[in-house]
Design a protein around this motif. Structure first.
Motif, PDB file in Angstrom:
ATOM      1  N   LEU A  89       0.820  -1.212   0.000  1.00  0.00           N
ATOM      2  CA  LEU A  89       0.000   0.000   0.000  1.00  0.00           C
ATOM      3  C   LEU A  89       0.854   1.261   0.000  1.00  0.00           C
ATOM      4  CD1 LEU A  89      -2.627  -0.991   2.726  1.00  0.00           C
ATOM      5  CD2 LEU A  89      -2.993  -0.976   0.246  1.00  0.00           C
ATOM      6  N   ALA A  90       0.347   2.307  -0.650  1.00  0.00           N
ATOM      7  CA  ALA A  90       1.050   3.585  -0.683  1.00  0.00           C
ATOM      8  C   ALA A  90       1.093   4.258   0.685  1.00  0.00           C
ATOM      9  CB  ALA A  90       0.391   4.515  -1.702  1.00  0.00           C
ATOM     10  N   ASP A  91       0.289   3.789   1.651  1.00  0.00           N
ATOM     11  CA  ASP A  91       0.313   4.352   3.005  1.00  0.00           C
ATOM     12  C   ASP A  91       1.690   4.204   3.658  1.00  0.00           C
ATOM     13  OD1 ASP A  91      -2.855   4.631   3.849  1.00  0.00           O
ATOM     14  OD2 ASP A  91      -2.478   2.990   2.443  1.00  0.00           O
ATOM     15  N   TYR A  92       2.474   3.249   3.223  1.00  0.00           N
ATOM     16  CA  TYR A  92       3.776   2.960   3.837  1.00  0.00           C
ATOM     17  C   TYR A  92       4.864   3.130   2.795  1.00  0.00           C
ATOM     18  CZ  TYR A  92       0.637   0.913   7.221  1.00  0.00           C
ATOM     19  OH  TYR A  92      -0.380   0.733   8.120  1.00  0.00           O
ATOM     20  N   ASP A  93       5.959   3.759   3.194  1.00  0.00           N
ATOM     21  CA  ASP A  93       7.033   3.988   2.235  1.00  0.00           C
ATOM     22  C   ASP A  93       8.350   3.411   2.748  1.00  0.00           C
ATOM     23  OD1 ASP A  93       8.088   5.834   4.066  1.00  0.00           O
ATOM     24  OD2 ASP A  93       7.249   7.562   3.008  1.00  0.00           O
ATOM     25  N   TYR A  94       9.415   3.711   2.018  1.00  0.00           N
ATOM     26  CA  TYR A  94      10.728   3.130   2.279  1.00  0.00           C
ATOM     27  C   TYR A  94      11.385   3.654   3.550  1.00  0.00           C
ATOM     28  CZ  TYR A  94      13.187   7.444   1.266  1.00  0.00           C
ATOM     29  OH  TYR A  94      13.667   8.730   1.354  1.00  0.00           O
ATOM     30  N   ALA A  95      10.868   4.756   4.116  1.00  0.00           N
ATOM     31  CA  ALA A  95      11.603   5.476   5.160  1.00  0.00           C
ATOM     32  C   ALA A  95      11.904   4.603   6.376  1.00  0.00           C
ATOM     33  CB  ALA A  95      10.833   6.729   5.569  1.00  0.00           C
TER      34      ALA A  95
END
Length: 309
Positions: A89-95
């Motif tokens: 999901l786009a809600d979570y990213d690589y950070a």
């Protein structure tokens, strides 16, 4: 906040026993597992990696980190392609994965922590989520022209949904020529580190509505009955044997990716002829494997060493 993220946060703070392999030696820890909110509150690395785009989309980039040459020599270094999770999901990213990337780099590895289009991003889902991951890995062909990364020692690591993508990446060269996901001369992955990895999409898709499980049908555009080829081309269990070493690190109390399913995958991989092993962290949940943590740090060091043996 989306309903997917709310439910994910609720699940990450809960405890659920999972059957699986015999636990290996690990530091003692509290019965309380690491929650997403606790992981998210941890400090980021003081120094960011070098951000490098691999395509035109805003989501197509990675962060390259290189070891300190004074401690580890001038290279070329083995490189770990790192693929974050978050239910695709786009809600979570690589950070959140930058913490582990910085730690792995301190161990003498180059790391390539990638971002990719996910469900909710323009173009996310089938087939671009997979194509982006493959394109990001292949970007190392270009990066190696200017940075000391060893293309003969490229490995992949992924957490949760990213674990599924890392295992898929290792099998990419086996895709039929007429597959939508096939590309000529894909970069060879020498081994996979799976961190609470989702290993069987056909079984994992069964779960509560608006859960991580429910993202599978959205990712692949339907059920196994509706899209059998897509499941066959992307589900790690269906791709066996991968032909590379695999070390899977799993929290015994993971409520999001049950240990029993990961154990079943490892057993099937071994039967298929792969060098696969499972490290179970007693008292740990879904997020300890994704960050240097008292419950996981020793196991992660051992796993990195095992991949290169």
């Amino acid at each position: 906040m989306s309903i997917h993220k709310l439910l994910f946060l609720l699940w990450s703070g809960s405890l659920a026993l999972a059957a699986g392999a015999e636990p290996v030696k690990a530091p003692p820890m509290s019965p309380k597992t690491l929650s997403w909110s606790e992981l998210d509150a941890m400090p980021y690395p003081a120094k960011p990696g070098q951000r490098i785009p691999y395509g035109a989309s805003a989501a197509k980039f990675g962060e390259l980190r290189l070891p300190d040459a004074r401690r580890h020599g001038k290279g070329p270094y083995p490189v770990l392609v790192m693929i974050h999770g978050g239910c695709w999901l786009a809600d979570y990213d690589y950070a959140y994965f930058t913490r582990l990337a910085a730690w792995v780099t301190e161990q003498g590895w180059a790391t390539w922590n990638i971002e990719y289009r996910r469900l909710g991003d323009p173009g996310g889902g089938w087939p671009n989520t997979f194509m982006d991951v493959g394109e990001a890995a292949d970007a190392l062909y270009v990066i190696a022209k200017t940075d000391p990364v060893d293309l003969k020692q490229v490995y992949a690591a992924g957490h949760s949904a990213g674990g599924q993508l890392a295992l898929w990446l290792a099998s990419r060269a086996k895709l039929a020529n007429d597959s939508e996901l096939a590309r000529s001369e894909p970069l060879k992955i020498r081994g996979v580190l799976g961190l609470a990895a989702i290993t069987d999409l056909a079984s994992y898709r069964v779960g509560p509505a608006d859960s991580c499980n429910a993202s599978v049908d959205r990712l692949l555009g339907g059920s196994p009955e509706q899209e059998p080829r897509r499941y066959a081309e992307t589900s790690p269990l269906a791709r066996l044997p991968l032909g590379v070493p695999q070390v899977l690190v799993q929290g015994a109390l993971d409520p999001i990716v049950p240990t029993a399913g990961v154990q079943a995958y490892v057993d099937a991989a071994v039967r298929a002829g792969d060098a696969a092993s499972l490290v179970v962290l007693p008292g740990a949940g879904h997020f300890e494997p994704a960050v240097p943590h008292p419950a996981s740090e020793a196991a992660l060091k051992q796993a990195l060493q095992r991949l290169r043996q």
